[in-house]
Design a protein around this motif. Structure first.
Motif, PDB file in Angstrom:
ATOM      1  N   ILE A 339       0.864  -1.179   0.000  1.00 35.11           N
ATOM      2  CA  ILE A 339       0.000   0.000   0.000  1.00 35.11           C
ATOM      3  C   ILE A 339       0.900   1.228   0.000  1.00 35.11           C
ATOM      4  O   ILE A 339       2.082   1.146   0.339  1.00 35.11           O
ATOM      5  N   PRO A 387      -4.448   2.687   3.806  1.00 36.16           N
ATOM      6  CA  PRO A 387      -4.903   1.295   3.843  1.00 36.16           C
ATOM      7  C   PRO A 387      -6.132   1.079   2.977  1.00 36.16           C
ATOM      8  O   PRO A 387      -6.705   2.041   2.425  1.00 36.16           O
ATOM      9  N   ARG A 388      -6.557  -0.168   2.863  1.00 35.23           N
ATOM     10  CA  ARG A 388      -7.804  -0.457   2.150  1.00 35.23           C
ATOM     11  C   ARG A 388      -8.936   0.391   2.721  1.00 35.23           C
ATOM     12  O   ARG A 388      -9.077   0.531   3.937  1.00 35.23           O
ATOM     13  N   LYS A 408      -9.227  -5.991   7.571  1.00 32.86           N
ATOM     14  CA  LYS A 408      -8.125  -5.892   6.601  1.00 32.86           C
ATOM     15  C   LYS A 408      -7.485  -4.504   6.602  1.00 32.86           C
ATOM     16  O   LYS A 408      -6.288  -4.365   6.339  1.00 32.86           O
ATOM     17  N   ASP A 409      -8.285  -3.459   6.884  1.00 29.34           N
ATOM     18  CA  ASP A 409      -7.714  -2.109   6.948  1.00 29.34           C
ATOM     19  C   ASP A 409      -6.715  -1.998   8.092  1.00 29.34           C
ATOM     20  O   ASP A 409      -5.620  -1.445   7.940  1.00 29.34           O
ATOM     21  N   ASP A 412      -3.521  -3.813   7.139  1.00 27.20           N
ATOM     22  CA  ASP A 412      -2.688  -2.991   6.261  1.00 27.20           C
ATOM     23  C   ASP A 412      -1.862  -1.992   7.068  1.00 27.20           C
ATOM     24  O   ASP A 412      -0.663  -1.795   6.811  1.00 27.20           O
TER      25      ASP A 412
END
Length: 582
Positions: A339, A387-388, A408-409, A412
């Motif tokens: 990222i 991040p996502r 998931k964030d 990241d």
């Protein structure tokens, strides 16, 4: 650098081209308040609380005032003529039958207030006792379009008048584009579908374009330029507009200009550039910059941009204006990771502060950040990433945190942090901070890991259930972002609670400072209050800092004295906890 030094910058806004040349506004903090100067062809002409300059038929126009906004007209060497006043004026433009104005009427805030709507108050506006309407001034001020909704933008070629407004679904901020009959106020819908509209424009031929999205309640959706009467749309980069965050106080807003082509902004990763749009999008600026605003007139283009080391630079023809030439800044370096992220490294033995952006569908990037420079100049390593969930990387990436806040964030963010520690061989303690969704993530991460020795969450979220009933947008935004249909049934509440930091507060050991504006209607202060009380009840070191009268914008354009105080408190908290040996 002291907090006062950090805010001793000038920022450019309201660039405007006309037959006489270039006008623009510079704003600084002076005597504990914002102070603006209007320049015309590099000559200062007006000072005070000034915005929205324009030139028409031999007159200079501008908006003046602090608590009440006045539309002023004057000749170059004449006296000011006060045409009208409203509670707020967000835009105005010239029609052959008068001046079209977007604004709100004055209100009496001392009287009782009642409502039947879910959207009855809004951050930085308070209780919606008045709505933003379209007025026309032709010697006297009268309403053209108004109701229990907001008219959000207006454009005209002198004949045809087009607006955007939240008529169809104001509770959810869903907007459409309408043509307005200036004689009767009657409107006709031009756009199709359901979504948001950020800006509208009409060219000399009467053709219409708008910037927005037609994917309904989808905060992660990429914006496009739509030509509604031609049935086509074009994207600029990964999304039209600018979602790269900064904490400089230029107060910019999204706009488009339609000449033979559309001029607008587009974002790709951490960069934002100017684009020309017709059958496709052509990028016309370059470099690691974030273009903040622009104007186009008679074949000429002017724009202002920010970089990580320069708050505000104006570009016109072959000339650049930098109102902060003597500023000393630290240049961030790109971190090679899956990222996009950056680091400002003082030394590998210094403490490090991880910053997390809000949104979640916003982004960090190539724009100046007062706070980053402040902490870096005071010897801290500063690191930040996208991040996502961040915008600028495509719709799938922006949707990557939906239904999974803190999943998931968070991974990241933590992977990025460990990557920076490894790459730069960092040995010092690490702190974490963020605002809004970044405040949620700060509150959440300290329930999941003891990696951080201190934390500061601002205008944060701790309880997604209570926020549904107290936030100006929480009743729909929280449900959409959590991936649930109904936040008021058992299943919806259970998911919202398990996604809430307060549900996991027993895991927290990290000392936490919570900073909040008392008039924050986006993430109400009850979010900080309940997390603070829970932490103190669990014996965790915590401090609650409250700023009277401040909204969700307290860190970007709050009261200057409070912004200085905020930086000082953050520095003291992180110095105490990240430099200590215990």
């Amino acid at each position: 650098m002291t907090p006062e030094d950090a805010y001793s910058i000038r920022v450019i806004s309201d660039v405007k081209l006309n037959e006489n040349g270039l006008m623009y506004v510079e704003t600084e903090i002076r005597n504990h308040d914002y102070y603006s100067m209007l320049f015309s062809n590099d000559k200062k002409v007006i000072s005070g609380h000034i915005s929205l300059p324009s030139y028409y038929n031999g007159y200079l126009y501008y908006v003046k005032g602090k608590k009440e906004k006045h539309l002023i007209r004057k000749k170059e060497y004449g006296i000011e003529e006060d045409l009208l006043s409203l509670r707020s004026i967000s835009n105005y433009t010239f029609h052959r039958k008068g001046i079209l104005i977007l604004g709100e009427e004055k209100i009496n805030s001392k009287t009782p207030f009642s409502t039947t709507k879910r959207k009855y108050r809004f951050d930085s506006r308070g209780l919606l006792r008045s709505r933003q309407s379209l007025f026309i001034f032709d010697g006297e001020l009268r309403k053209l379009v108004s109701g229990d909704f907001d008219v959000t933008d207006v454009s005209t070629n002198g004949e045809r008048v087009v607006i955007s407004a939240t008529i169809d679904d104001d509770d959810f901020g869903i907007a459409n584009v309408y043509e307005v009959n200036v004689d009767t106020g009657e409107i006709h819908k031009i756009s199709e579908g359901k979504g948001t509209v950020e800006a509208v424009a009409v060219n000399k031929k009467g053709e219409v374009a708008f910037l927005g999205q037609r994917e309904g309640l989808s905060p992660w959706a990429s914006n496009r330029i739509f030509f509604p009467e031609k049935g086509k749309s074009v994207i600029c980069g990964k999304t039209c507009g600018n979602f790269v965050l900064t904490d400089i106080f230029d107060g910019t807003k999204i706009r488009i200009i339609y000449d033979d082509v559309v001029y607008t902004l587009g974002q790709e990763g951490g960069e934002t550039h100017l684009y020309k749009v017709l059958d496709d999008a052509e990028k016309i600026t370059s470099g690691q910059i974030s273009v903040r605003g622009f104007d186009y007139y008679n074949g000429k283009l002017a724009y202002f941009y920010s970089t990580p080391t320069k708050p505000s630079i104006l570009k016109f023809e072959d000339k650049e204006v930098d109102p902060n030439q003597g500023i000393k800044s630290i240049t961030p370096v790109k971190v090679n990771h899956h990222i996009e992220g950056w680091a400002m490294i003082s030394s590998n033995n210094s403490p490090t502060i991880l910053f997390i952006h809000g949104g979640p569908h916003m982004a960090y990037g190539y724009a100046y950040f007062i706070e980053f420079q402040f902490f870096a100049s005071n010897g801290f390593n500063v690191i930040y990433c996208n991040p996502r969930g961040s915008k600028g990387y495509g719709e799938e990436f922006a949707k990557g945190c939906v239904g999974d806040w803190g999943g998931k964030d968070m991974q990241d963010i933590l992977d990025f942090t460990r990557k920076v520690i490894e790459d730069f061989k960092l040995n010092g303690k690490i702190g974490i901070t963020g605002g809004s969704y970044g405040g949620f993530m700060t509150n959440w991460i300290i329930t999941r890991t003891d990696l951080f020795s201190a934390a500061i969450s601002e205008r944060s979220i701790s309880n997604l259930v209570s926020m549904c009933g107290t936030s100006d947008i929480g009743f729909w935004f929280n449900a959409i972002e959590a991936g649930i249909e109904d936040p008021w049934n058992k299943e919806g509440m259970e998911k919202l609670m398990t996604l809430s930091p307060i549900y996991h507060v027993s895991n927290v050991k990290t000392p936490l400072m919570l900073i909040h504006g008392e008039n924050d209607y986006r993430c109400p202060i009850e979010q900080a209050e309940q997390y603070f009380l829970a932490l103190r009840s669990k014996g965790v070191e915590a401090e609650l800092v409250r700023y009277p009268g401040e909204s969700h914008e307290h860190a970007r354009k709050g009261k200057p004295d409070f912004m200085v105080d905020r930086l000082r408190r953050k520095l003291e908290w992180f110095s105490l906890h990240l430099y200590s040996k215990k």
